[in-house]
Design an enzyme around this catalytic site. Structure first.
Site, PDB file in Angstrom:
ATOM      1  N   HIS A 173      84.705   6.809  -9.788  1.00 56.53           N
ATOM      2  CA  HIS A 173      84.920   5.360  -9.774  1.00 56.53           C
ATOM      3  C   HIS A 173      86.320   4.952  -9.338  1.00 56.53           C
ATOM      4  CE1 HIS A 173      81.165   3.876 -11.589  1.00 56.53           C
ATOM      5  NE2 HIS A 173      81.177   4.980 -12.314  1.00 56.53           N
ATOM      6  N   THR A 233      81.711  -5.045  -9.370  1.00 51.16           N
ATOM      7  CA  THR A 233      80.388  -5.614  -9.654  1.00 51.16           C
ATOM      8  C   THR A 233      80.499  -7.097  -9.986  1.00 51.16           C
ATOM      9  OG1 THR A 233      80.559  -4.841 -11.960  1.00 51.16           O
ATOM     10  CG2 THR A 233      79.326  -3.461 -10.414  1.00 51.16           C
ATOM     11  N   LYS A 280      88.526 -10.284 -14.467  1.00 47.49           N
ATOM     12  CA  LYS A 280      88.418  -8.829 -14.413  1.00 47.49           C
ATOM     13  C   LYS A 280      89.593  -8.233 -15.181  1.00 47.49           C
ATOM     14  CE  LYS A 280      88.337  -9.151  -9.939  1.00 47.49           C
ATOM     15  NZ  LYS A 280      87.235  -8.335  -9.466  1.00 47.49           N
ATOM     16  N   ARG A 281      89.526  -6.944 -15.388  1.00 49.02           N
ATOM     17  CA  ARG A 281      90.635  -6.235 -16.018  1.00 49.02           C
ATOM     18  C   ARG A 281      91.932  -6.548 -15.282  1.00 49.02           C
ATOM     19  NH1 ARG A 281      92.181  -0.796 -14.849  1.00 49.02           N
ATOM     20  NH2 ARG A 281      90.360  -0.653 -13.504  1.00 49.02           N
ATOM     21  N   LYS A 314      77.921 -10.355  -9.107  1.00 45.60           N
ATOM     22  CA  LYS A 314      77.440 -11.351 -10.076  1.00 45.60           C
ATOM     23  C   LYS A 314      77.775 -12.760  -9.614  1.00 45.60           C
ATOM     24  CE  LYS A 314      78.453  -7.910 -13.577  1.00 45.60           C
ATOM     25  NZ  LYS A 314      79.545  -7.373 -14.392  1.00 45.60           N
ATOM     26  N   LYS A 363      94.417  -4.951  -8.636  1.00 44.01           N
ATOM     27  CA  LYS A 363      93.451  -6.050  -8.522  1.00 44.01           C
ATOM     28  C   LYS A 363      94.126  -7.358  -8.108  1.00 44.01           C
ATOM     29  CE  LYS A 363      90.217  -3.968 -11.820  1.00 44.01           C
ATOM     30  NZ  LYS A 363      89.007  -3.850 -10.998  1.00 44.01           N
TER      31      LYS A 363
END
Length: 818
Positions: free
Chosen positions: A367, A666, A558-559, A670, A564
């Site tokens: 991952h 993901t 998100k985290r 969504k 990110k």
């Protein structure tokens, strides 16, 4: 509990028994009376929740047992999914949807004066995960059941799990998550499924020339099972989580001597294993606990798999024919050595035969490409905790390196990269290499990620085993992430294109034909606005910020991690804020920036980014000159339930990671399924989303993964990028100088200095492209017909990203169970 009012604050109308109660209502009352122990007139909301769950659970149990019997009767091969996280969320709505019982239960409760929606809101979120990894595992478990594939999920039953996040003066504060404070009505303890797990000690020779491990410490792992209901109730599978107890929970002699701490020392040490998810590993004690956790659940799971196989099939040599074990990332990679130990030391197989069985049994999903996330453990610590496993890893490594040396291309550099032992500094055990070596299949989770696996972290292992790496692009369960979280949109789709998409999500493609119909656009937009109004009300009640549902809801949930690039989003928000104030005459698109996510407890910069978001929010939201055009909110304690509120309300989905660093994502799936347009880099599954929805219906910006690598190789100078961008330079100067932190002007000076000097995640290189893309978003928002046409095409195009499709590919290509 989190993200909802305290139970004592929730009130329901006085129950009014129906004149002719339905059988289901009578069963709920019976559960309330005889299993919860409450009279109808005295029952509180949490009592009705428990009674409803127990009643629904009875129907699930029948299907659960039938599913187990059918698998046993058919001698079916089972899938075993090992994951340190399972972010399952609330389960009542999930079970009711998949069983088709929503209306029946709603009507039964209404006849008793109880609102189903109200009690669903007070069900706790199971604190068994952090972000995408755990939510993916939960989606996969649901899809395995929906596709009628016999499967077990294995993990840890964390008592507190991932922390509960509170924001105090803009700072993240970590609090224990108490989701189990009042028990869990979904679970069943399986005392017969208990196993001894050893640590430390020594390895001695046996009379036959073998080896025997004599652990110095043992704990007991006991299974706790939760049923996982598939779509339309076709199958109920098992999520099996492990609890830990000391072999001797109370040293009575020490207790009687008054040394109460020593008397409970073993119990406390055992309970540490299941207390929290991801203990801070910035210190040796945290690292050791993390390794102990990973071995604890891996060993218990492997012992359980082998015990079940021997019980039903009797021959350990057929294990790979009847069991497919999937390792979800590197956390359970020690399972490779543990299965070898069980096969060689317990079942007396020769090493070569045991290795063949091990490789045929395991699959490994990677991952991440981040080197720091590919777990390695200091060799002395590993050997002290798991001495027999260290011996087996050395033996596996010897076999691996001899095989590599036989290849003409394998020079010393390649041998060093392939080795299970990293010798570049302190010797460390490479868990990703162990998982790769011990599996017959190694898959990435998006097309780009899989290509980069072959080119970067596993380049030499891929050269040694060129057929092993394959791609399985991630997916999401449409039951939770469309039907349950967005019932209004689901209803509109059913009315417009029929029910086929409920069973085969790709059928949303039929929506494409309606994308330019004005009447359908208006109805689609009305659903979105209602979802935004509901989220606005939730935010107003919980963090006292008022939002305009007619503004664009620009979402990054998100985290919190530097790759990110929440920081990129915040810096651009500062630049936008300055631009709006400087040019009030322009036709700005009103925006609400919504952030949510948790930072790891020991991740200083991520926590500082949360503080910056809140500092910017405080300044921007209080400025009357921009109040109608720009707001920013950071919503605390991000979890599945909060995501179920935000996802249906999002207009714009921020997927802006540095290209080449996000394995898949993901959240992007969504949000797009629920009609949000994506602004993102060509990273992870964004590329495949673009291919599915069309390049005109997504906002792509920035460097590609190859360009990122090229810039680094050529010598990247972020200070030059900053000097060439007036907006970036001014925004960074404002942040660094204390404009947003007047109480501590130097608070962000170090964070900004890192961007000038290093900027590992290419924020500065991508800033101008990101800003241009955001202004394209503004222009499109001001043309509603064009916006809604593209939003509808996103919902139409991303049905392919169903976890049913992903699991079908795993089942066919890796597990061979379809």
């Amino acid at each position: 509990m989190q993200d909802h009012p305290a139970l004592s604050d929730v009130t329901l109308p006085d129950p009014k028994p129906p004149a002719a109660p339905t059988p289901l209502a009578e069963r709920i009352v019976a559960s309330l009376t005889y299993r919860v122990g409450k009279d109808v007139r005295a029952a509180r909301p949490h009592d009705w929740l428990a009674a409803t769950i127990l009643t629904v659970r009875d129907q699930i149990i029948d299907r659960w047992m039938a599913s187990t019997r059918s698998a046993h009767g058919a001698g079916a091969k089972r899938v075993y999914y090992l994951s340190l996280e399972f972010l399952i969320g609330r389960l009542l709505r999930d079970a009711l949807t998949n069983l088709g019982m929503n209306e029946e239960v709603r009507e039964a409760l209404a006849s008793l004066g109880v609102d189903l929606a109200a009690i669903e809101e007070i069900e706790p979120d199971a604190a068994l995960g952090n972000g995408g990894l755990g939510r993916l595992a939960a989606c996969f478990m649901e899809s395995l059941a929906s596709l009628d594939l016999p499967a077990y999920g294995y993990g840890i039953r964390y008592v507190n799990g991932m922390f509960r996040q509170r924001i105090d003066d803009g700072w993240q504060v970590e609090l224990p998550e108490t989701w189990l404070a009042h028990g869990d009505p979904w679970e069943f303890e399986r005392r017969e499924s208990s196993y001894h797990i050893g640590f430390g000690g020594e390895v001695v020779s046996t009379d036959t020339g073998g080896a025997k491990w004599r652990p110095a410490e043992r704990v007991i792992a006991t299974a706790v099972d939760t049923p996982v209901v598939g779509w339309r109730g076709v199958r109920v599978n098992t999520l099996r989580l492990w609890t830990a107890q000391a072999v001797d929970p109370l040293k009575l002699e020490a207790f009687n001597a008054g040394d109460y701490a020593a008397a409970l020392a073993d119990s406390n040490r055992a309970e540490q294993l299941t207390r929290v998810l991801y203990p801070a590993d910035a210190h040796p004690a945290g690292q050791e606990l993390r390794l102990r956790q990973e071995y604890f659940f891996s060993s218990a799971s492997l012992q359980d798999v082998v015990r079940r196989h021997m019980q039903y099939f009797g021959d350990i040599r057929t294990l790979a024919d009847k069991a497919a074990i999937q390792l979800n990332d590197t956390h359970p990679a020690v399972s490779v050595a543990e299965l070898m130990r069980l096969l060689v030391d317990v079942h007396d197989l020769e090493f070569d035969e045991a290795w063949r069985i091990t490789q045929a049994t395991f699959g490994y999903t990677n991952h991440t490409l981040l080197p720091e996330a590919l777990e390695t453990w200091p060799l002395p610590m590993f050997e002290r905790l798991l001495p027999r496993h260290m011996q087996l890893i050395y033996a596996i490594n010897a076999r691996l390196l001899r095989e590599a040396r036989s290849r003409p291309w394998a020079d010393d550099r390649a041998i060093s990269a392939i080795s299970l032992i990293d010798e570049s500094g302190e010797r460390r055990v490479r868990m990703a290499n162990l998982a790769f070596a011990g599996a017959h299949s190694v898959n990435g989770v998006a097309a780009l990620h899989t290509r980069l696996m072959k080119q970067t972290v596993f380049a030499d292992l891929h050269r040694l085993y060129p057929e092993r790496i394959n791609n399985k692009t991630n997916g999401i369960t449409p039951r939770r992430w469309l039907q349950q979280c967005n019932p209004a949109l689901t209803g509109l789709l059913r009315e417009t294109i029929g029910d086929a998409f409920l069973d085969r999500t790709e059928a949303t493609s039929a929506l494409e034909a309606h994308a330019d119909e004005g009447d359908f656009q208006a109805r689609f937009a009305a659903v979105k606005r209602a979802n935004k109004a509901a989220l606005s009300d939730h935010i107003r009640r919980h963090i006292a910020v008022r939002l305009d549902p007619d503004a664009m809801f620009d979402v990054q949930i998100k985290r919190i991690h530097e790759y990110k690039r929440q920081l990129l989003n915040i810096v651009e928000t500062v630049a936008l804020y300055d631009d709006i104030r400087s040019h009030p005459e322009r036709d700005w698109a009103p925006r609400v920036k919504i952030f949510a996510g948790k930072a790891a407890s020991s991740y200083h910069n991520a926590k500082l980014i949360i503080k910056l978001a809140n500092d910017v929010a405080r300044r921007v939201n209080a400025d009357t000159s921009t109040q109608d055009l720009l707001k920013l909110v950071f919503v605390p304690n991000y979890n599945v339930s909060l995501a179920e509120r935000i996802v249906p309300a999002a207009d714009l989905s921020e997927q802006i990671s540095t290209a080449g660093m996000e394995a898949s994502g993901t959240g992007n799936m969504k949000l797009a399924l629920n009609g949000a347009l994506t602004i993102g880099t060509l990273d992870g599954a964004n590329i495949e989303i673009r291919d599915r929805v069309g390049p005109d219906n997504i906002f792509i910006f920035g460097l590609t993964a190859d360009e990122v690598a090229g810039r680094r190789q050529a010598g990247y100078h972020p200070a030059d990028c900053i000097a060439q961008s007036r907006e970036l330079s001014q925004a960074l100067t404002a942040i660094a100088s204390g404009v947003f932190s007047p109480d501590d002007p130097a608070r962000y000076s170090g964070l900004v200095a890192e961007l000038y000097n290093d900027d590992r995640f290419m924020l500065c290189a991508d800033f101008d492209a990101y800003t241009r893309a955001q202004r394209e978003v503004d222009a499109l928002w001001r043309t509603p017909a064009a916006w809604w046409s593209k939003a509808i095409r996103n919902t139409a195009g991303v049905g392919w990203f169903s976890s049913d499709r992903t699991i079908s590919e795993y089942a066919r290509d890796i597990w061979e169970v379809m």
